[in-house]
Design an enzyme around this catalytic site. Structure first.
Site, mmCIF file in Angstrom:
data_model
loop_
_atom_site.group_PDB
_atom_site.id
_atom_site.type_symbol
_atom_site.label_atom_id
_atom_site.label_comp_id
_atom_site.label_asym_id
_atom_site.label_seq_id
_atom_site.Cartn_x
_atom_site.Cartn_y
_atom_site.Cartn_z
ATOM 1 N N ASP A 124 0.808 -1.217 0.000
ATOM 2 C CA ASP A 124 0.000 0.000 0.000
ATOM 3 C C ASP A 124 0.842 1.267 0.000
ATOM 4 O O ASP A 124 2.063 1.216 0.198
ATOM 5 C CB ASP A 124 -0.965 -0.008 1.203
ATOM 6 C CG ASP A 124 -0.295 -0.387 2.528
ATOM 7 O OD1 ASP A 124 0.949 -0.409 2.579
ATOM 8 O OD2 ASP A 124 -1.013 -0.647 3.504
ATOM 9 N N HIS A 143 -7.257 -4.482 10.067
ATOM 10 C CA HIS A 143 -6.975 -4.273 8.642
ATOM 11 C C HIS A 143 -5.653 -4.914 8.233
ATOM 12 O O HIS A 143 -4.745 -5.081 9.050
ATOM 13 C CB HIS A 143 -7.050 -2.785 8.243
ATOM 14 C CG HIS A 143 -5.941 -1.902 8.687
ATOM 15 N ND1 HIS A 143 -6.152 -0.657 9.241
ATOM 16 C CD2 HIS A 143 -4.600 -2.042 8.624
ATOM 17 C CE1 HIS A 143 -5.005 -0.076 9.502
ATOM 18 N NE2 HIS A 143 -4.032 -0.901 9.135
ATOM 19 N N ASN A 168 -7.750 -2.419 13.996
ATOM 20 C CA ASN A 168 -9.127 -2.810 13.667
ATOM 21 C C ASN A 168 -9.148 -4.057 12.771
ATOM 22 O O ASN A 168 -10.159 -4.369 12.163
ATOM 23 C CB ASN A 168 -9.860 -1.648 12.979
ATOM 24 C CG ASN A 168 -9.150 -1.186 11.716
ATOM 25 O OD1 ASN A 168 -8.144 -1.794 11.311
ATOM 26 N ND2 ASN A 168 -9.645 -0.135 11.094
ATOM 27 N N GLU A 181 -9.568 -1.821 4.973
ATOM 28 C CA GLU A 181 -10.260 -1.466 6.204
ATOM 29 C C GLU A 181 -11.537 -2.314 6.361
ATOM 30 O O GLU A 181 -12.026 -2.881 5.379
ATOM 31 C CB GLU A 181 -10.651 0.022 6.153
ATOM 32 C CG GLU A 181 -9.467 0.984 6.083
ATOM 33 C CD GLU A 181 -8.788 1.204 7.445
ATOM 34 O OE1 GLU A 181 -8.832 0.301 8.296
ATOM 35 O OE2 GLU A 181 -8.196 2.279 7.632
HETATM 36 C C1 GLP Z 1 -0.638 0.509 8.663
HETATM 37 C C2 GLP Z 1 -0.306 -0.286 7.385
HETATM 38 C C3 GLP Z 1 -0.473 -1.766 7.590
HETATM 39 C C4 GLP Z 1 0.107 -2.148 8.937
HETATM 40 C C5 GLP Z 1 -0.722 -1.547 10.016
HETATM 41 C C6 GLP Z 1 -0.224 -1.857 11.408
HETATM 42 O O1 GLP Z 1 -1.788 1.286 8.573
HETATM 43 N N1 GLP Z 1 -1.028 0.105 6.227
HETATM 44 O O2 GLP Z 1 0.139 -2.459 6.522
HETATM 45 O O3 GLP Z 1 0.110 -3.543 9.070
HETATM 46 O O4 GLP Z 1 -0.890 -0.173 9.853
HETATM 47 O O5 GLP Z 1 0.796 -1.017 11.784
HETATM 48 P P1 GLP Z 1 1.722 -1.264 13.035
HETATM 49 O O6 GLP Z 1 2.570 -2.432 12.710
HETATM 50 O O7 GLP Z 1 2.508 0.001 13.177
HETATM 51 O O8 GLP Z 1 0.815 -1.522 14.195
#
Ligand code: GLP
Length: 249
Positions: free
Chosen positions: A67, A138, A136, A143
């Site tokens: 992404d 995702h 959440n 989402e």
């Molecule tokens: C972001 C990314 C995801 C990631 C998630 C969790 O929004 N788009 O790919 O897995 O958040 O992030 P973190 O590992 O900092 O909790």
């Protein structure tokens, strides 16, 4: 699904990096599906260290990222292209021309989504897809929704995601409201999926994702339908999932 329990974040990072390292060693021309966020930072650090020690060779590897924020250029230090360069690509011998991230600067969403789907098609099957998980549930930026999106699409970020990610920006208003993300269908095509989850604040959603119903309201739950998932999580993150699995026996 195989669950690998790590003691803490450092242990999780080494164990998950070891899985990616063996993939590259077994198949030097691997296609890696890569992720951003804080969860994979430690594992990228390990991969860089092992490359510097001469134990890993990225020269034939290619990669596709999940992404990118819409509106950010690759030079912006909050963009996921910048993240990948600074945490991995700048420090190993990967050919950057074979590292793909959606183009956040393309304003025309349908054009960028079609282009990135073509990039994915041209890259061939992802050998190992690395995933973190949002608070959440995702994955990538898929989402919670009423349905699973198959291909690359432009999403409106959930308020909870904006809240969770604002720590990386100077102020909340700076967090982009939209992002391009690989779809659930594309993620599910990977030969293997490696999920890394750390910390007690993810324990509840991790249990929901892997022991609850398969639902687009918890996007990571779709991984229950994938036949080759490895979850590497630390004890703090695994607490509730283990309780649910034991209760279900
Ligand atoms: C972001 C990314 C995801 C990631 C998630 C969790 O929004 N788009 O790919 O897995 O958040 O992030 P973190 O590992 O900092 O909790």
């Amino acid at each position: 699904m195989r669950i690998i329990e790590a003691v803490d974040y450092e242990d999780l990072s080494r164990k998950a990096a070891g899985i990616i390292a063996s993939q590259i060693t077994l198949k030097p021309a691997s296609v890696l599906g890569l992720a951003t966020g804080s969860s994979p930072v430690g594992l990228y650090r390990c991969l860089v260290e092992w490359y510097k020690n001469g134990d890993l060779d990225f020269s034939r590897v290619s990669s596709v990222n999940l992404d990118e924020y819409k509106g950010l250029s690759g030079d912006n230090d909050q963009s996921y292209r910048y993240f990948m360069n600074s945490h991995l690509f700048d420090h190993v011998n990967i050919d950057k021309a074979r590292t793909f991230v959606p183009n956040g600067l393309e304003p025309d969403s349908s054009r960028e989504c079609a282009r990135y789907d073509q990039v994915l098609a041209d890259a061939g099957q992802v050998d190992i897809q690395l995933l973190g998980m949002g608070h959440n549930g995702h994955i990538g930026f898929n989402e919670p929704e009423d349905f699973f999106e198959k291909g690359t699409h432009c999403v409106d970020l959930a308020p909870s995601t904006i809240e969770a990610n604002k720590r990386f920006f100077q102020k909340e208003e700076d967090v982009p409201r939209q992002a391009y993300t690989m779809g659930i269908g594309s993620i599910m095509q990977a030969a293997q999926v490696l999920v890394v989850v750390s910390g007690a604040e993810k324990a509840e959603i991790l249990a929901e994702a892997f022991a609850g119903p398969v639902t687009p309201r918890v996007p990571a739950s779709v991984l229950q339908l994938h036949q080759n998932v490895v979850l590497v999580a630390d004890q703090a993150a695994l607490g509730k999932l283990k309780e649910r699995m034991e209760a279900g026996k």
